[in-house]
Write an enzyme that holds these catalytic residues in place. Structure first.
Site, PDB file in Angstrom:
ATOM      1  N   ASP A 136       0.793  -1.141   0.023  1.00  0.00           N
ATOM      2  CA  ASP A 136      -0.141   0.107  -0.045  1.00  0.00           C
ATOM      3  C   ASP A 136       1.003   1.281  -0.033  1.00  0.00           C
ATOM      4  OD1 ASP A 136      -2.310  -1.633   0.585  1.00  0.00           O
ATOM      5  OD2 ASP A 136      -1.395  -2.133   2.554  1.00  0.00           O
ATOM      6  N   HIS A 195      -4.374  -3.404   6.904  1.00  0.00           N
ATOM      7  CA  HIS A 195      -4.148  -3.662   5.498  1.00  0.00           C
ATOM      8  C   HIS A 195      -5.532  -4.182   4.944  1.00  0.00           C
ATOM      9  CE1 HIS A 195      -2.631  -5.091   1.499  1.00  0.00           C
ATOM     10  NE2 HIS A 195      -2.934  -6.144   1.928  1.00  0.00           N
TER      11      HIS A 195
END
Lengths: 325, 325
Positions: free
Chosen positions: A159, A187
């Site tokens: 990410d 996440h």
């Protein structure tokens, strides 16, 4: 040349594993002066395929690769290991509720935590890639009481890297010019990619892009990137996930660049008011094989709200698997 | 930091391409001080998948990756490019004769040779991975009359690495202890992996293994390794082929180790009595972005016979595509 270290990879015959093991053997994770022994763990039905991966590893004639151990037994896979990358996980299948996904994986990761506790080197460094990564990490750590909880981490580096790439593209810069990106929280789709402190060429990116672009384009692009790649490739991101796993371990073990930081999901120590013990992604600097949360960042009301929302999701996930902690 | 160079990869969305592009972008092929622009070429029906690969490349936030260009047009794919890795090729399908395979690929590689001649940098370095690699190289080079034929090479490095790994395993040494392996001839089942000059820990391997082991086990294992991997993995070797391609270019551009050599299929200059102009694998040393055939090796009668046999196959292949040269 240093003595070899052991790196355990679970789910090593899967797509991420296949993209990962060759780069580790080539020295990209721990450095080109660090010989490695790969301990590859798989489920019994994948052992034949894993044998093929091992043949290919052998065929690469990597000077740093001192041995490859294949097993479907965690006691062997984690024996005396220095690093573990827990990639294998049960994927979400059609009709499966998120709760089922979490509890099914909880069983896998509690067993692996126990095996790590019993067999691994005492200073093992663990990265969990398999989803739900943060809560899987919590479970593994809770089942390994003899290992420092700080040594259990989950991956939000993919990410983080995706967010850096989006900023580089938007501001017409190279990704090497982007620093101080932050991913907060889980996440999952509640993650909060925060550009408040991000610099491009040393200057605040908040002076270059609008808040509305950040909210309406940047954040959803980062959050939904995985699905966009599946649409294009017809397969989920494997090479970029493997790359992020390498980056995570590389930063952790070999350190972060002066003046910059990375994002890692780690046990909260209460910084920024996050519930202690939750595995939450923070901005961290790394040195000497350990990390420190970047302190003193100014948090806007908008950021605060986003950080709470992803914290709440992690609290809910913890609730679902409370019996395994 | 050096100025970026362009690397063209054909068949970039395929399995070998997917294992290759991330490692090049990470700096493993040309060095960690060499920024790159990737020019990825695919057939029209693979362009969507290629878009997914490009998204993942972006998501890795590679500091060395300055740009990614996607195209199904060779004129764009080869524009001003410094390095080309021709991976894409028509695979052999059921019922297809070897002659059909050769002529179908001949059409692809003659078109690529023409595009290279017209659009690429004049000092382009070309590696052909797609099979039949040696003859595809011959065709590409013949269709690029303005480029030095010495800059067109085919890959036998995977065979070379496989042979090193087999020797390391048999003699209980690390692969880093094995030097001076040689693959002669065609990248096909007639290739001759020659251990006559090979050293393990500086000592002749011929003192450690028997001739009958070399003939009955070593040679067939190297020759048939690809099929053994397909049996185990259910898919052909991708990561090890990509790794060998990286090794080939790395050696060619950055040089071979003192006292050692590698195998590359290159235009024969008549050395060892091999028909001049054939693309034949020789032992070579590399320095300053060019190679030299290792001269003066003693060739036994057994080796001579094997070297002739693989040469004959290449002569036969050349005959089949004579109209394209």
């Amino acid at each position: 040349m240093k003595p070899p270290v052991s790196v355990t990879i679970t789910g090593a015959a899967g797509n991420i594993g296949y993209a990962l093991v060759f780069r580790i053997a080539a020295g990209q994770m721990l450095g080109e002066d660090q010989p490695v022994i790969l301990r590859l763990l798989e489920v019994p039905q994948a052992m034949t395929a894993l044998g093929g991966v091992a043949m290919e590893l052998e065929d690469c004639a990597f000077p740093l690769l001192h041995d490859v151990v294949l097993s479907d037994d965690p006691a062997i896979g984690f024996r005396d290991t220095n690093y573990a990358m827990l990639v294998g996980a049960k994927p979400r299948t059609k009709g499966m509720e998120r709760k089922d996904l979490i509890t099914e994986n909880a069983r896998i990761f509690s067993a692996q935590g126990k095996a790590i506790n019993e067999h691994a080197a005492r200073d093992i460094h663990v990265l969990v890639v398999g989803n739900p990564a943060n809560t899987n990490t919590l479970i593994a750590s809770a089942n390994a009481p003899d290992i420092n909880p700080a040594n259990f981490t989950a991956m939000t580096r993919l990410d983080h890297n995706r967010a850096m790439a989006q900023i580089a593209a938007k501001t017409n810069h190279l990704v090497a010019d982007v620093t101080r990106m932050t991913i907060w929280g889980n996440h999952s789709s509640t993650q909060y990619p925060d550009i408040s402190h991000c610099l491009v060429d040393g200057k605040p990116v908040t002076d270059m892009v609008s808040m509305s672009w950040a909210i309406d384009h940047f954040t959803p692009t980062v959050q939904r990137r995985g699905a966009a790649i599946i649409d294009a490739r017809g397969a989920s991101s494997a090479a970029s996930a493997a790359d992020a796993a390498i980056d995570h371990m590389h930063s952790w073990i070999l350190g972060t660049d002066e003046g910059d930081w990375v994002s890692m999901a780690i046990p909260s120590d209460g910084s920024y008011g996050i519930e202690p013990g939750l595995i939450y992604s923070f901005p961290v600097t790394c040195k000497d094989r350990s990390y420190e949360i970047v302190q003193g960042l100014e948090i806007s009301d908008y950021s605060q709200e986003k950080m709470r929302k992803t914290e709440q999701e992690l609290l809910d996930e913890r609730e679902m698997i409370a019996d395994l902690l």
